[in-house]
Write an enzyme that holds these catalytic residues in place. Structure first.
Site, mmCIF file in Angstrom:
data_model
loop_
_atom_site.group_PDB
_atom_site.id
_atom_site.type_symbol
_atom_site.label_atom_id
_atom_site.label_comp_id
_atom_site.label_asym_id
_atom_site.label_seq_id
_atom_site.Cartn_x
_atom_site.Cartn_y
_atom_site.Cartn_z
ATOM 1 N N ARG A 183 0.885 -1.177 0.000
ATOM 2 C CA ARG A 183 0.000 0.000 0.000
ATOM 3 C C ARG A 183 0.910 1.211 0.000
ATOM 4 O O ARG A 183 1.722 1.394 0.917
ATOM 5 C CB ARG A 183 -0.911 0.000 1.230
ATOM 6 C CG ARG A 183 -1.564 1.352 1.479
ATOM 7 C CD ARG A 183 -2.669 1.312 2.491
ATOM 8 N NE ARG A 183 -3.838 0.622 1.967
ATOM 9 C CZ ARG A 183 -5.046 0.699 2.505
ATOM 10 N NH1 ARG A 183 -5.251 1.409 3.592
ATOM 11 N NH2 ARG A 183 -6.051 0.051 1.973
ATOM 12 N N HIS B 92 -7.404 0.828 -6.388
ATOM 13 C CA HIS B 92 -7.593 -0.031 -5.208
ATOM 14 C C HIS B 92 -8.280 -1.319 -5.692
ATOM 15 O O HIS B 92 -9.445 -1.573 -5.391
ATOM 16 C CB HIS B 92 -8.451 0.711 -4.170
ATOM 17 C CG HIS B 92 -8.402 0.114 -2.794
ATOM 18 N ND1 HIS B 92 -7.651 -1.012 -2.476
ATOM 19 C CD2 HIS B 92 -9.022 0.483 -1.637
ATOM 20 C CE1 HIS B 92 -7.816 -1.277 -1.192
ATOM 21 N NE2 HIS B 92 -8.640 -0.398 -0.663
ATOM 22 N N GLN C 15 -10.138 -3.842 -3.379
ATOM 23 C CA GLN C 15 -11.444 -3.332 -2.960
ATOM 24 C C GLN C 15 -12.498 -3.646 -4.016
ATOM 25 O O GLN C 15 -13.597 -4.112 -3.706
ATOM 26 C CB GLN C 15 -11.347 -1.822 -2.722
ATOM 27 C CG GLN C 15 -12.637 -1.204 -2.226
ATOM 28 C CD GLN C 15 -13.015 -1.709 -0.845
ATOM 29 O OE1 GLN C 15 -12.228 -1.656 0.082
ATOM 30 N NE2 GLN C 15 -14.231 -2.221 -0.703
ATOM 31 N N ASP D 166 -17.349 7.118 -1.267
ATOM 32 C CA ASP D 166 -16.065 6.994 -0.556
ATOM 33 C C ASP D 166 -15.728 8.376 0.013
ATOM 34 O O ASP D 166 -16.363 9.381 -0.341
ATOM 35 C CB ASP D 166 -14.971 6.506 -1.541
ATOM 36 C CG ASP D 166 -13.617 6.308 -0.856
ATOM 37 O OD1 ASP D 166 -13.573 6.155 0.377
ATOM 38 O OD2 ASP D 166 -12.588 6.305 -1.572
ATOM 39 N N CYS E 153 -16.449 1.684 0.855
ATOM 40 C CA CYS E 153 -15.266 0.840 1.114
ATOM 41 C C CYS E 153 -14.806 0.928 2.558
ATOM 42 O O CYS E 153 -14.098 0.055 3.036
ATOM 43 C CB CYS E 153 -14.146 1.229 0.167
ATOM 44 S SG CYS E 153 -13.636 2.938 0.363
ATOM 45 N N ARG F 31 -13.626 -8.506 1.628
ATOM 46 C CA ARG F 31 -12.221 -8.222 1.304
ATOM 47 C C ARG F 31 -11.396 -9.484 1.549
ATOM 48 O O ARG F 31 -10.564 -9.869 0.744
ATOM 49 C CB ARG F 31 -11.688 -7.078 2.186
ATOM 50 C CG ARG F 31 -12.184 -5.690 1.840
ATOM 51 C CD ARG F 31 -11.650 -5.200 0.503
ATOM 52 N NE ARG F 31 -10.200 -5.193 0.447
ATOM 53 C CZ ARG F 31 -9.415 -4.218 0.903
ATOM 54 N NH1 ARG F 31 -9.949 -3.137 1.418
ATOM 55 N NH2 ARG F 31 -8.093 -4.297 0.802
#
Ligand code: CP
Ligand code: NVA
Length: 310
Positions: free
Chosen positions: A107, A134, A137, A229, A269, A297
Site C-alpha cells: 500500500r 484499489h 477493494q 467513498d 469501502c 475483502r
C-alpha cells in the site's frame, strides 16, 4: 482459461472478465468453506510480505487473517521500519524480499512505486491501494454485489463523490463485467481521463457503459447499487475543509436513496465519515451492505492469493 499463477495484481485492467470471474467464484467457494469450518490450506508453508506506507484496518487484517486461514504466514512491514524509509531503493527491496517471501502486498502513494516493485520482484506483487487504484477493494465490491443481487451483468451502479482510486477500480471492474456505472463528481474531481478511456473500451466489449456527470440526482435515479467513498483520501488531509464544501451536494443520504431502485444496496469501502460523504442513517440503514463488503475483502483476497501464489 490459463491460470493466473505467478502474475502481479496491480490493476483489474490487466485481467480478463473470465479471470476476474474465476477469482470471484473461488472467493465464494472459500467463503463457504470458511463458514463450514472446512480446512482449505491452499498456501501451506507460503509467506506474504505486506508493506504499508499508509494506515490500514481492513487491508492489513483481511490479508493477515486470510493468509493464516490458507495455512500460510503474513508479515506486516511498516515502511517507517523498513530501510525503504531511509532511502533504500524500491528496486533493491523488491529483489531482496523476493528471496524470502512468496508474494508481496504493498500500500503506497504513487502507482509507479507498485509498478517498480513489480518490475524487480520475482514473486507476485499485489496492489493494496495506490493513489490511482484499489483493485482488491473492487474485487470485494463485485463479490458483494453478486451475492446480494445474484448477478452482475446489466446492473446499474451509481458512485457519488471523488473520482479517486476506489472509483477508478470500481469503474474498471464494473466495465469488465458488463455493469453500467455512473460517476457523479464535481467538475475538477472527475475520474482521470486515462481510466475513463479504459473503462469505455471495456464497456464496448462487455455491454456495460460509463457515464460521468456532475448531477448526483440524475446519477442515483433507478440505480441498483449506490456507492460512495471519502472526499479527502489519504495524503489529501490538508484539502479536507475545502473539499467538504465542494462535495456537499454529493452526500449519499435518504433523499438520494429514495430515487434509487427500492431494493438498491448501499456500499462504502470504509472508513466512512458520517455526515460528510454519507449520512449516518443511510450508512447504518437496512439497505447498507458495508460490513459484508468489508468481510468480503478477506474472501476475495484469499482467492486472489491462492490463485497467484498457489
Ligand atoms: N477499505 C480499505 O482499504 O480499508 P483500510 O484502509 O482500512 O485498509
Ligand atoms: N480513497 C480512500 C480509500 C481508503 C480505503 C483513500 O485512498 O484514502
Amino acid at each position: 482459461m490459463a491460470g493466473i499463477s505467478g502474475r502481479h495484481f496491480l490493476t483489474l485492467q490487466d485481467y480478463t472478465a473470465e479471470e476476474i470471474t474465476a477469482i470471484l467464484d473461488l472467493a465464494a467457494a472459500l467463503k463457504l468453506k470458511q463458514q463450514q469450518k472446512i480446512p482449505h490450506q491452499l498456501l501451506a508453508g507460503k509467506t506474504l510480505g505486506m508493506i504499508f506506507e499508509k494506515p490500514s484496518t481492513r487491508t492489513r487484517v483481511s490479508f493477515e487473517v486470510g493468509m493464516w486461514q490458507l495455512g500460510g504466514y503474513a508479515l506486516f512491514l511498516s515502511s517507517q521500519e523498513l530501510q525503504i524509509g531511509r532511502g533504500e531503493p524500491i528496486k533493491d527491496t523488491a529483489a531482496v524480499l523476493s528471496r524470502y517471501v512468496d508474494g508481496i502486498m504493498i500500500r503506497t502513494f504513487a502507482h509507479s512505486n507498485v509498478e517498480e516493485l513489480a518490475r524487480y520482484a520475482t514473486v507476485p506483487v499485489i496492489n493494496g491501494l495506490t493513489d490511482l487504484y484499489h483493485p482488491c477493494q473492487a474485487l470485494a465490491d463485485l463479490l458483494t454485489i453478486k451475492e446480494k443481487k445474484g448477478m452482475l451483468q446489466g446492473l446499474k451502479v451509481a458512485y457519488l463523490g471523488d473520482g479517486n482510486n476506489v472509483a477508478h477500480s470500481l469503474m474498471l471492474g464494473c466495465s469488465k463485467l458488463g455493469l453500467h456505472i455512473t460517476v457523479a463528481a464535481p467538475q475538477g474531481f472527475w475520474p482521470r481521463e486515462e481510466v475513463r478511456s479504459k473503462t469505455e473500451q471495456n464497456a464496448l466489449l462487455s455491454g456495460g457503459s460509463l457515464t460521468v456527470t456532475s448531477d448526483p440526482l440524475a446519477a442515483v435515479k433507478g440505480a441498483d447499487v449506490l456507492y460512495t467513498d471519502v472526499w479527502a483520501s489519504m495524503g489529501q488531509e490538508q484539502e479536507k475543509a475545502e473539499r467538504k464544501k465542494i462535495f456537499a451536494p454529493y452526500q449519499l443520504n435518504r433523499e438520494k436513496l429514495s430515487l434509487a431502485e427500492p431494493e438498491a444496496i448501499v456500499m462504502h469501502c470504509l472508513p466512512a465519515y458520517r455526515g460528510e460523504e454519507i449520512s449516518a442513517d443511510v450508512l447504518e440503514g437496512i439497505q447498507s451492505v458495508v460490513l459484508d463488503q468489508a468481510e468480503n475483502r478477506m474472501h476475495a483476497q484469499k482467492a486472489l492469493l491462492a490463485m497467484l501464489m498457489g
